[in-house]
Write an enzyme that holds these catalytic residues in place. Structure first.
Site, PDB file in Angstrom:
ATOM      1  N   GLU A 273       0.814  -1.300  -0.052  1.00  0.00           N
ATOM      2  CA  GLU A 273       0.007   0.016  -0.011  1.00  0.00           C
ATOM      3  C   GLU A 273       0.985   1.210   0.045  1.00  0.00           C
ATOM      4  O   GLU A 273       1.513   1.587   0.959  1.00  0.00           O
ATOM      5  CB  GLU A 273      -0.869   0.157   1.450  1.00  0.00           C
ATOM      6  CG  GLU A 273      -1.784  -1.182   1.371  1.00  0.00           C
ATOM      7  CD  GLU A 273      -2.927  -1.211   0.441  1.00  0.00           C
ATOM      8  OE1 GLU A 273      -3.098  -0.093  -0.284  1.00  0.00           O
ATOM      9  OE2 GLU A 273      -3.650  -2.210   0.480  1.00  0.00           O
ATOM     10  N   CYS A 307      -2.256   8.768   3.011  1.00  0.00           N
ATOM     11  CA  CYS A 307      -2.067   8.300   1.524  1.00  0.00           C
ATOM     12  C   CYS A 307      -3.113   8.665   0.507  1.00  0.00           C
ATOM     13  O   CYS A 307      -2.718   8.778  -0.814  1.00  0.00           O
ATOM     14  CB  CYS A 307      -1.702   6.638   1.681  1.00  0.00           C
ATOM     15  SG  CYS A 307      -2.987   5.706   2.211  1.00  0.00           S
ATOM     16  N   GLU A 404       4.129  13.341  -4.468  1.00  0.00           N
ATOM     17  CA  GLU A 404       3.654  13.397  -3.188  1.00  0.00           C
ATOM     18  C   GLU A 404       4.188  14.279  -2.048  1.00  0.00           C
ATOM     19  O   GLU A 404       5.380  13.815  -1.762  1.00  0.00           O
ATOM     20  CB  GLU A 404       3.489  11.824  -2.727  1.00  0.00           C
ATOM     21  CG  GLU A 404       2.525  11.679  -1.293  1.00  0.00           C
ATOM     22  CD  GLU A 404       2.717  10.287  -0.852  1.00  0.00           C
ATOM     23  OE1 GLU A 404       3.500   9.662  -0.754  1.00  0.00           O
ATOM     24  OE2 GLU A 404       1.435   9.741  -0.656  1.00  0.00           O
TER      25      GLU A 404
HETATM   26  P1  NAI Z   1       9.077   4.831   4.488  1.00  0.00           P
HETATM   27  O1  NAI Z   1       8.462   4.093   3.401  1.00  0.00           O
HETATM   28  O2  NAI Z   1      10.745   4.814   4.572  1.00  0.00           O
HETATM   29  O3  NAI Z   1       8.721   4.373   6.015  1.00  0.00           O
HETATM   30  C1  NAI Z   1       7.823   3.297   6.040  1.00  0.00           C
HETATM   31  C2  NAI Z   1       7.857   2.094   6.990  1.00  0.00           C
HETATM   32  O4  NAI Z   1       9.131   1.391   6.146  1.00  0.00           O
HETATM   33  C3  NAI Z   1       8.759   2.341   8.267  1.00  0.00           C
HETATM   34  O5  NAI Z   1       8.425   1.262   8.970  1.00  0.00           O
HETATM   35  C4  NAI Z   1       9.920   2.241   8.116  1.00  0.00           C
HETATM   36  O6  NAI Z   1      10.914   1.897   8.946  1.00  0.00           O
HETATM   37  C5  NAI Z   1      10.410   1.222   6.745  1.00  0.00           C
HETATM   38  N1  NAI Z   1      11.473   0.957   6.137  1.00  0.00           N
HETATM   39  C6  NAI Z   1      11.999   2.033   5.765  1.00  0.00           C
HETATM   40  N2  NAI Z   1      13.171   1.685   4.972  1.00  0.00           N
HETATM   41  C7  NAI Z   1      13.053   0.285   4.864  1.00  0.00           C
HETATM   42  C8  NAI Z   1      13.829  -0.829   3.896  1.00  0.00           C
HETATM   43  N3  NAI Z   1      14.942  -0.497   3.410  1.00  0.00           N
HETATM   44  N4  NAI Z   1      13.363  -1.851   3.969  1.00  0.00           N
HETATM   45  C9  NAI Z   1      12.267  -2.270   4.757  1.00  0.00           C
HETATM   46  N5  NAI Z   1      11.423  -1.386   5.601  1.00  0.00           N
HETATM   47  C10 NAI Z   1      11.904   0.165   5.367  1.00  0.00           C
HETATM   48  O7  NAI Z   1       8.374   6.253   4.686  1.00  0.00           O
HETATM   49  P2  NAI Z   1       8.950   7.497   5.348  1.00  0.00           P
HETATM   50  O8  NAI Z   1      10.547   7.627   5.090  1.00  0.00           O
HETATM   51  O9  NAI Z   1       8.771   7.550   6.523  1.00  0.00           O
HETATM   52  O10 NAI Z   1       8.224   8.725   4.613  1.00  0.00           O
HETATM   53  C11 NAI Z   1       8.720   9.086   3.299  1.00  0.00           C
HETATM   54  C12 NAI Z   1       7.503   9.499   2.389  1.00  0.00           C
HETATM   55  O11 NAI Z   1       6.930   8.290   2.220  1.00  0.00           O
HETATM   56  C13 NAI Z   1       6.680  10.377   2.961  1.00  0.00           C
HETATM   57  O12 NAI Z   1       6.997  11.888   2.836  1.00  0.00           O
HETATM   58  C14 NAI Z   1       5.237  10.321   2.046  1.00  0.00           C
HETATM   59  O13 NAI Z   1       5.415  10.892   0.884  1.00  0.00           O
HETATM   60  C15 NAI Z   1       5.524   8.629   1.885  1.00  0.00           C
HETATM   61  N6  NAI Z   1       4.607   7.744   2.902  1.00  0.00           N
HETATM   62  C16 NAI Z   1       3.614   7.299   2.603  1.00  0.00           C
HETATM   63  C17 NAI Z   1       3.006   6.580   3.386  1.00  0.00           C
HETATM   64  C18 NAI Z   1       1.532   5.774   2.931  1.00  0.00           C
HETATM   65  O14 NAI Z   1       0.489   5.499   3.784  1.00  0.00           O
HETATM   66  N7  NAI Z   1       1.291   5.857   1.499  1.00  0.00           N
HETATM   67  C19 NAI Z   1       3.222   6.463   4.854  1.00  0.00           C
HETATM   68  C20 NAI Z   1       4.542   6.902   5.085  1.00  0.00           C
HETATM   69  C21 NAI Z   1       5.199   7.537   4.357  1.00  0.00           C
END
Ligand code: NAI
Ligand code: MG
Length: 500
Positions: A273, A307, A404
């Protein structure tokens, strides 16, 4: 911090925050093998108010092993569907009984308004657990009449069964920490899977309390494990672990692709997602005041860290000025403050990084010629506030229109006709959601099939229901959660052919 904490938090929350937080592995509360910890920051003040273990690969190994053991032996695999239903209902009751505490922890950890945390996040979690509890007893296969050419003289009987996929690894984001935990955990528990949950490093606290309530509800040790830790260590170790059968991820498209690739290498089942840049389309018959209020809710809910946030607002040119004026008035009138203060309408963003990212987008918009009809700057104080922002005078190729932002920032754009707006609404790599504002049924129905998005709302936005499948087209992800669809994602289908 102490000032408003002292003013607004309950004894239960105070007690939770006063203890040393550990992770849950195999029914035991443990520190990380490496002994390191992560500081948990209050985004309304920038101060550290808790710590959690910084779990990494060795902790993920332990947790996956615990989940594997619980999946294969002990009480869990012997449980009847009705037992799993009853447990999930008991779990839901415990969440409901502790709703205020969970909402307060969420508000402190994420920054979101506590009233929203209570009446949206926690309320949805309780409903979803109960909804999924009902599915535990309704997982079905089919029987088939089979015809096989070379076995004409044998009687054959075919049927399918659905079996739990196995050990599930869940990686969740910080925008709805408890709700995203529930979206992964509830289907796993309903279908008989076991799980390792890795919450976001920014917001690990409610997942720990959630897991504690699961133990209290009576889940056997190892069925639900929680490893707190960073994405590049704990998250990556979980996504690429050979001991899990499925990975469920919510987060950025960038990391979602890494998770997907790691999963495919092991042929681990994967659901993603991911991000969005959802259009809000206001037709010329819409009431401008209602459209403005709807557009405000679509983008400013949860500080825009959603999102499905309605971040591109397309308004028919005949209504453009009125709707932008209404929306800007609402934006300018919203009360910024700490999430834990019940009078707050817009809290801080989750982190300093997120605040910088969002302000950076706004500045890029200004540099490319956009103008702020409202907001456009940080809020006052040490917290990570960004004022609700309405950008106008944009062009479709600007970064603020294409990428985004994940903050309280909307771009408002005029359009001429329906074909044009459908084309521009789809001119994005994402396809998570869209909303249409009109009472002209014929035009609404003509528009719905043209929009490439997993969810289309009409005269509402950000409305989710447990029975409705949720997920994205294009770069917004793979798979559908919620509803009947989620059962398929947490089970394997087995075909059985018997020669009688
Ligand atoms: P992210 O995608 O890095 O974090 C989401 C989850 O993934 C966290 O639990 C994080 O620890 C984990 N994660 C990070 N790197 C990983 C890796 N290499 N392997 C496995 N898991 C990993 O998102 P972040 O950096 O917090 O936010 C960046 C941007 O992402 C936001 O500005 C937004 O645009 C988007 N985002 C979208 C979301 C949604 O609900 N679709 C939620 C959060 C962020
Ligand atoms: Mg990241």
């Amino acid at each position: 911090m102490e000032r408003y904490q002292g003013q607004f938090i309950s004894d239960a929350t105070r007690q939770f925050l006063s203890r040393s937080q550990r992770m849950l592995i195999g029914g035991e509360w443990v520190d990380a093998v490496g002994g390191e910890r992560i500081e948990v920051i209050d985004p309304a003040s920038g101060r550290t108010f808790a710590q959690v273990p910084a779990g990494a690969a060795a902790d993920i190994d332990r947790a996956v092993m615990a989940a594997r053991n619980a999946f294969e032996a002990g009480a869990w695999p012997k449980m009847r569907p009705v037992d799993r239903e009853r447990l999930l209902l008991r779990f839901a009751d415990l969440i409901e009984a502790n709703a205020q505490e969970l909402a307060e922890i969420e508000a402190l950890d994420n920054g979101k308004p506590v009233t929203m945390a209570r009446h949206v996040d926690v309320a949805l979690v309780v409903d979803f657990l109960r909804y999924m509890a009902g599915w535990a007893t309704k997982i079905e296969g089919s029987t088939m009449d089979v015809s096989v050419p070379l076995m004409r003289d044998r009687e054959l009987f075919g049927f399918t069964r659905r079996e739990p996929v196995g050990v599930v690894g869940a990686i969740i984001p910080w925008n709805f920490p408890l709700l995203m935990a529930a979206w992964k955990v509830a289907p796993a528990l309903a279908t008989g899977c076991t799980m390792v949950l890795k919450p976001a490093e920014e917001t690990p606290l409610t997942a720990l309390r959630f897991a504690e309530l699961a133990l209290e509800a009576g889940y056997p040790a190892g069925v639900l494990n929680v490893v707190t830790g960073h994405g590049h260590t704990a998250g990556a170790a979980l996504a690429g672990h050979k001991g899990i059968e499925k990975v469920a991820f919510t987060g950025s498209t960038e990391i979602g692709k890494l998770v997907g690739k790691a999963a495919i290498d092991n042929m681990t089942r994967v659901s993603l997602e991911l991000g969005g840049k959802s259009p809000v389309i206001v037709l010329d018959d819409a009431d401008p005041a209602k459209a403005a209020a709807g557009a405000a809710q679509a983008i400013f809910f949860n500080q825009g860290q959603v999102c499905t946030a309605g971040s591109r607002l397309f308004i028919h040119k005949s209504r453009f000025d009125e709707v932008v004026e209404g929306l800007s008035g609402i934006a300018s009138g919203m009360k910024l403050g700490p999430g834990i203060d019940p009078s707050t309408q817009i809290g801080p963003l989750v982190s300093a990084i997120q605040q910088r990212r969002v302000l950076g987008y706004i500045e890029s918009g200004f540099a490319e010629g956009a103008r702020a009809a409202a907001g456009g700057v940080a809020g006052e104080g040490d917290g990570y506030f960004v004022k609700p922002t309405v950008l106008v005078d944009t062009r479709d190729n600007m970064k603020v229109v294409r990428e985004e932002i994940f903050g309280p920032v909307v771009v408002a754009m005029p359009y001429d006709d329906l074909d044009e707006v459908a084309r521009r609404a789809n001119d994005t790599p994402y396809g998570l959601a869209a909303s249409i504002w009109s009472n002209d049924l014929a035009r609404v129905h003509r528009l719905i099939p043209k929009i490439k998005a997993g969810t289309v709302w009409v005269n509402c936005h950000n409305i989710l229901d447990n029975a409705m499948p949720f997920g994205g087209y294009k770069q917004s992800g793979i798979g559908r959660e919620m509803g009947r669809a989620v059962i398929d994602m947490y089970t394997e289908s087995k075909s059985v052919i018997m020669a009688l």
